[in-house]
Motif scaffolding. Structure first.
Motif, PDB file in Angstrom:
ATOM      1  N   THR A 238       0.857  -1.270   0.120  1.00 44.92           N
ATOM      2  CA  THR A 238      -0.130  -0.136   0.183  1.00 44.92           C
ATOM      3  C   THR A 238       0.809   0.878  -0.155  1.00 44.92           C
ATOM      4  N   HIS A 239       1.909   0.779   0.467  1.00 46.54           N
ATOM      5  CA  HIS A 239       2.845   2.628   0.653  1.00 46.54           C
ATOM      6  C   HIS A 239       3.734   3.056  -0.443  1.00 46.54           C
ATOM      7  N   PRO A 240       4.097   3.780  -0.817  1.00 46.99           N
ATOM      8  CA  PRO A 240       4.769   4.345  -2.190  1.00 46.99           C
ATOM      9  C   PRO A 240       6.385   3.495  -1.614  1.00 46.99           C
ATOM     10  N   LEU A 241       6.545   3.200  -3.543  1.00 47.44           N
ATOM     11  CA  LEU A 241       7.653   1.939  -3.785  1.00 47.44           C
ATOM     12  C   LEU A 241       8.551   3.294  -5.177  1.00 47.44           C
ATOM     13  N   PRO A 242       9.149   3.193  -5.063  1.00 46.43           N
ATOM     14  CA  PRO A 242      10.557   3.650  -6.024  1.00 46.43           C
ATOM     15  C   PRO A 242      10.200   2.525  -7.135  1.00 46.43           C
ATOM     16  N   TYR A 243      10.624   3.154  -8.439  1.00 46.35           N
ATOM     17  CA  TYR A 243      10.579   2.342  -9.291  1.00 46.35           C
ATOM     18  C   TYR A 243       9.408   1.292  -9.918  1.00 46.35           C
ATOM     19  N   MET A 244       8.208   1.652  -8.770  1.00 43.89           N
ATOM     20  CA  MET A 244       7.564   0.582  -9.406  1.00 43.89           C
ATOM     21  C   MET A 244       5.952   0.940  -8.851  1.00 43.89           C
TER      22      MET A 244
END
Length: 369
Positions: A238-244
């Motif tokens: 649910t939490h934002p991730l870099p690259y995806m």
């Protein structure tokens, strides 16, 4: 817990006594019949609902709920007036076949103590509309289901579903199965703080992502562990991730062998889960809810082993994909990247005292390490 009304009017004569006994034993909310004599034999623990018959005189049925058809707005006005003049045990039945009768069902649900709705079409959108209309009404809404499968769908409409479900069971087993389906409330769990002892890089192995049919909250995840006695709270994507992009339906859960803690104090191997399996979402405050697996993704990836200990000295292990974007929850619902964990860090988990056999708790000697 939502409630059940059991309609015995169409139950075969040879099954009726068993169905009534099952309904009483299972503590259903009400029994519907057109036979006042049968209703008179029921204990005070079950509501007596008379349908399709005249109210008898001199039978001591003062608490009788009388179910009457609401054919139009004039009929509703009459029932509303009777209710306002002091007739408290009154119920209206609305057969929804088009938009005007849908409006009538909404108005009835707002006006009367009990409203039974039936729908001509299989879509559940009209039921959603009636539920929304009656949401702040003190009355109780009951929806007729054709069978157990439809009853289970009705229970889940708008998550909270209608308050009550009515079916005409074929056998006593149908009664018990309906009551079990109504037990949608899952108990809270006691979570504990685990202290990380060490981290190990294990090399290549098979890990499982659990894609569910639900949207996780930011402080929700699933309890996963290598041992049946201890689990770590793995957080969703649910939490934002870099690259995806975020995938709020997904838990990057752990290695193939791992246990997932589920309903009724049972565990399942991640290898057993498949589309349609029931699993348990768990919040950082211990709240739980039943959700459904939509897909399992098994892929070979580098693995990381997390060793931790509970305050009581119980050793817990979790093996997950060895990647920064895999996360677990810590105290206060802190989101922790597994590759950044180190000795002394704290994570949330659950410690169980039961040993397991095919996922069920058993009282036998068992060592896991």
């Amino acid at each position: 817990m939502k409630f059940a009304w059991i309609d015995v009017r169409s139950v075969s004569a040879e099954q009726r006594e068993a169905v009534v006994d099952a309904a009483i034993h299972a503590r259903v909310d009400g029994i519907v019949s057109n036979d006042p004599a049968l209703l008179a034999t029921l204990p005070a623990t079950v509501k007596r609902i008379l349908a399709g018959a005249e109210v008898p005189a001199d039978q001591g049925l003062d608490d009788l709920i009388v179910l009457r058809d609401v054919a139009g707005h004039d009929g509703l006005a009459e029932l509303r007036a009777r209710h306002q003049s002091g007739e408290k045990q009154i119920a209206g039945r609305v057969n929804v076949v088009d938009d005007p009768t849908l409006t009538l069902a909404c108005e009835t649900a707002i006006a009367l103590p009990y409203t039974l709705v039936e729908f001509k079409d299989p879509t559940k959108i009209p039921l959603e509309i009636v539920i929304a209309a009656a949401d702040r009404s003190p009355g109780q809404l009951v929806c007729r289901a054709a069978d157990l499968e439809e009853a289970k769908v009705i229970i889940d409409v708008l998550e909270k579903g209608s308050e009550g479900v009515l079916i005409a069971p074929r056998t006593a087993n149908d009664v018990f199965e309906l009551v079990e389906a109504l037990r949608v409330k899952t108990p809270d769990l006691d979570l504990t703080t685990l202290t990380v002892d060490r981290i190990e890089h294990l090399g290549l192995g098979d890990r499982v992502c659990i894609d569910t049919t639900s949207h996780f909250e930011k402080d929700e995840g699933m309890l996963i562990g290598s041992y049946a006695h201890g689990f770590v709270l793995c957080v969703s994507e649910t939490h934002p991730l870099p690259y995806m992009p975020t995938r709020p339906f997904r838990i990057n859960a752990g290695a193939l062998h791992s246990y997932a803690f589920g309903q009724d104090n049972r565990t399942n191997y991640l290898s057993e889960l498949k589309a349609g399996s029931a699993v348990l979402a768990v919040g950082a405050d211990g709240r739980t809810r039943r959700i459904t697996v939509g897909r399992i993704k098994l892929e070979s990836r580098p693995l990381l082993s997390i060793h931790a200990t509970s305050p009581e000295g119980v050793e817990v292990n979790l093996i997950v994909q060895d990647d920064w974007h895999v996360r677990v929850l810590g105290p206060g619902a802190a989101v922790l990247n597994v590759t950044e964990l180190k000795k002394g860090d704290q994570v949330l988990g659950h410690v169980a005292t039961d040993k397991r056999h095919v996922g069920w708790p058993v009282g036998e000697f068992c060592v896991e390490k």
